[in-house]
Write an enzyme that holds these catalytic residues in place. Structure first.
Site, short mmCIF file in Angstrom:
data_model
loop_
_atom_site.label_atom_id
_atom_site.label_comp_id
_atom_site.label_asym_id
_atom_site.label_seq_id
_atom_site.Cartn_x
_atom_site.Cartn_y
_atom_site.Cartn_z
N HIS A 1 0.80 -1.23 0.00
CA HIS A 1 0.00 0.00 0.00
C HIS A 1 0.83 1.28 0.00
O HIS A 1 0.29 2.37 -0.04
CB HIS A 1 -0.93 0.02 1.21
CG HIS A 1 -0.22 0.28 2.50
ND1 HIS A 1 0.45 -0.70 3.18
CD2 HIS A 1 -0.03 1.42 3.21
CE1 HIS A 1 1.00 -0.18 4.26
NE2 HIS A 1 0.73 1.11 4.31
C1 UD1 Z 1 -2.02 4.80 6.58
C2 UD1 Z 1 -0.77 5.26 7.26
C3 UD1 Z 1 0.33 4.21 7.08
C4 UD1 Z 1 -0.14 2.83 7.49
C5 UD1 Z 1 -1.41 2.51 6.71
C6 UD1 Z 1 -1.95 1.14 7.05
C7 UD1 Z 1 -0.38 7.71 7.31
C8 UD1 Z 1 0.41 8.80 6.70
N1 UD1 Z 1 -0.27 6.51 6.69
O1 UD1 Z 1 -1.75 4.81 5.17
O2 UD1 Z 1 1.43 4.56 7.89
O3 UD1 Z 1 0.86 1.88 7.17
O4 UD1 Z 1 -2.38 3.52 7.01
O5 UD1 Z 1 -3.16 0.89 6.45
O6 UD1 Z 1 -1.06 7.93 8.27
N2 UD1 Z 1 -9.20 4.31 2.62
C9 UD1 Z 1 -10.40 3.64 2.56
N3 UD1 Z 1 -10.89 3.12 3.71
C10 UD1 Z 1 -10.26 3.26 4.89
C11 UD1 Z 1 -9.06 3.96 4.94
C12 UD1 Z 1 -8.52 4.47 3.80
O7 UD1 Z 1 -11.00 3.49 1.52
O8 UD1 Z 1 -10.79 2.75 5.91
C13 UD1 Z 1 -8.61 4.85 1.35
C14 UD1 Z 1 -8.85 6.32 1.22
O9 UD1 Z 1 -9.49 6.54 0.02
C15 UD1 Z 1 -7.48 6.98 1.22
C16 UD1 Z 1 -6.52 5.82 1.03
O10 UD1 Z 1 -7.22 4.62 1.36
O11 UD1 Z 1 -7.33 7.91 0.23
C17 UD1 Z 1 -5.34 5.97 1.94
O12 UD1 Z 1 -5.73 6.08 3.33
P1 UD1 Z 1 -4.85 6.92 4.37
O13 UD1 Z 1 -5.35 6.74 5.74
O14 UD1 Z 1 -4.70 8.29 3.88
O15 UD1 Z 1 -3.41 6.31 4.26
P2 UD1 Z 1 -2.94 4.82 4.12
O16 UD1 Z 1 -2.36 4.64 2.79
O17 UD1 Z 1 -4.00 3.85 4.57
#
Ligand code: UD1
Length: 381
Positions: free
Chosen positions: A219
């Site tokens: 990811h």
């Molecule tokens: C976050 C953490 C990362 C961790 C990862 C584990 C930061 C900077 N990054 O990254 O350290 O390793 O989580 O999962 O805090 N989304 C969904 N559903 C959810 C959550 C996210 O659809 O429940 C999608 C959203 O559209 C978002 C993307 O995933 O744009 C990324 O989510 P985000 O929380 O921004 O960062 P991660 O890549 O998950």
């Protein structure tokens, strides 16, 4: 009369939940603590959040800030705005944050400016790679935090190098491993049934057998946010899956990119590449502990595989968790090295290691003992 010590525990994203669980359970044993659990809502999908609360037996959050997804600045700002109100209303004695996600840094900034004592669990880890958002979160969090709990001595050294008072640094081991140890037996007993991308069913013990498959997670923006990289990776994953089944629970960020880059058909064309939704904690633990190898770009999985002594290949240029390499079963790899490393593993030459100091299931006890001693005077008065 004794006044309780009110501590806000912050959890926001999936890797935070297994760190918070053992800690909150341990703190709840002591009269002197009044814990308040704040979920920032950074992760909100049922499979990324609720299921973890349920399986790890974490109490319902007292407050959910429901910030959801947004750019880093917007997400961080939203958390700060909403968390400030919670701190002003609740007047905690301390705020405890874990890990390195946006929720970690946002809440520490808020609490510090309100002169509330701040505590960071998993302090001092450094990849020294500022292109990683998590590295910025780590550096900023530790720059302003009061008390540091670390998982390994390299983290202590980083903090000391950055000028921290050694008396405020406590190497207490790894809470994620507490959760792993607490749940390993339970995970072994559960039935795992995965629905693959083409609707096929896979059952552990039937068409997925212990030691005869690999599992992977990806990811990180550096691996999945550009079409060329993702395209190249899909070919590598596909070719591995021609040797043995490869299970791939897909993170929402990665899934979105696969769709946007129109790579869905290609990835689905590999029949042994088992693409499924993110798994629950117990299901994932069971699959990792029975895997021949793990291929990942995650932080926490490098530690879980080290404890389980399963060969782990991490597709990153660096790691903030070097102990998983110097002592554990983890190896950093480049894209063009993956296949040759998989060959080694399939020939029985995968890397094995040992369990680092204090990764023994007792980290929460150690942390709470220290918290008791820090707050005991205030509690008595
Ligand atoms: C976050 C953490 C990362 C961790 C990862 C584990 C930061 C900077 N990054 O990254 O350290 O390793 O989580 O999962 O805090 N989304 C969904 N559903 C959810 C959550 C996210 O659809 O429940 C999608 C959203 O559209 C978002 C993307 O995933 O744009 C990324 O989510 P985000 O929380 O921004 O960062 P991660 O890549 O998950």
């Amino acid at each position: 009369m004794n006044s309780k010590i009110k501590i806000i525990l912050v959890a926001g994203a999936r890797p935070n939940f297994m760190k918070i669980a053992p800690l909150i359970h341990e703190m709840e044993k002591y009269e002197m603590f009044d814990t308040l659990l704040v979920h920032t809502g950074q992760h909100y999908d049922e499979k990324m959040s609720e299921l973890f609360f349920e399986q790890l037996n974490i109490p319902e959050p007292d407050v959910n800030l429901e910030v959801g997804s947004a750019s880093h600045a917007v997400q961080t700002a939203r958390i700060m705005e909403r968390f400030e109100k919670v701190c002003i209303d609740e007047k905690p004695d301390a705020v405890l944050v874990v890990g390195d996600v946006n929720s970690t840094v946002a809440c520490v900034l808020v609490a510090t400016k309100l002169n509330i004592k701040t505590i960071h669990y998993e302090a001092g880890l450094r990849s020294n790679d500022r292109t990683m958002p998590e590295e910025i979160n780590r550096v900023v969090t530790d720059a302003i935090c009061d008390i540091f709990f670390t998982t390994s001595s390299d983290a202590d050294n980083n903090l000391i190098r950055e000028g921290k008072d050694p008396y405020k640094i406590f190497m207490t081991g790894n809470l994620m491993i507490d959760s792993l140890i607490n749940n390993l037996n339970k995970s072994k007993k559960i039935k795992v049934e995965i629905k693959g991308n083409n609707g096929e069913k896979y059952k552990y013990g039937e068409n997925i057998k212990s030691g005869e498959y690999g599992i992977m997670t990806f990811h990180r923006p550096s691996n999945v946010d550009r079409k060329d990289d993702l395209e190249e990776l899909i070919e590598i994953w596909g070719s591995i899956s021609e040797r043995l089944p490869l299970i791939f629970p897909v993170h929402p960020r990665t899934l979105k990119n696969i769709k946007n880059f129109r790579l869905t058909e290609r990835i689905k064309s590999f029949s042994n590449l088992i693409i499924c939704k993110p798994l629950g904690y117990l299901e994932f633990l069971k699959l990792v502990s029975g895997a021949k190898f793990v291929l990942t770009d995650s932080g926490g999985i490098q530690e879980e595989t080290t404890y389980l002594n399963i060969p782990c290949l991490t597709l990153r240029r660096n790691t903030e968790r070097p102990i998983t390499i110097t002592e554990g079963s983890n190896k950093l790899v480049k894209k063009n090295e993956i296949i040759q490393e998989i060959n080694l593993i399939l020939n029985g030459k995968g890397k094995r290691g040992k369990i680092p100091k204090y990764w023994d299931g007792k980290s929460a006890d150690r942390i709470v003992e220290i918290l008791k001693s820090i707050f005991i005077d205030k509690w008595r008065n």
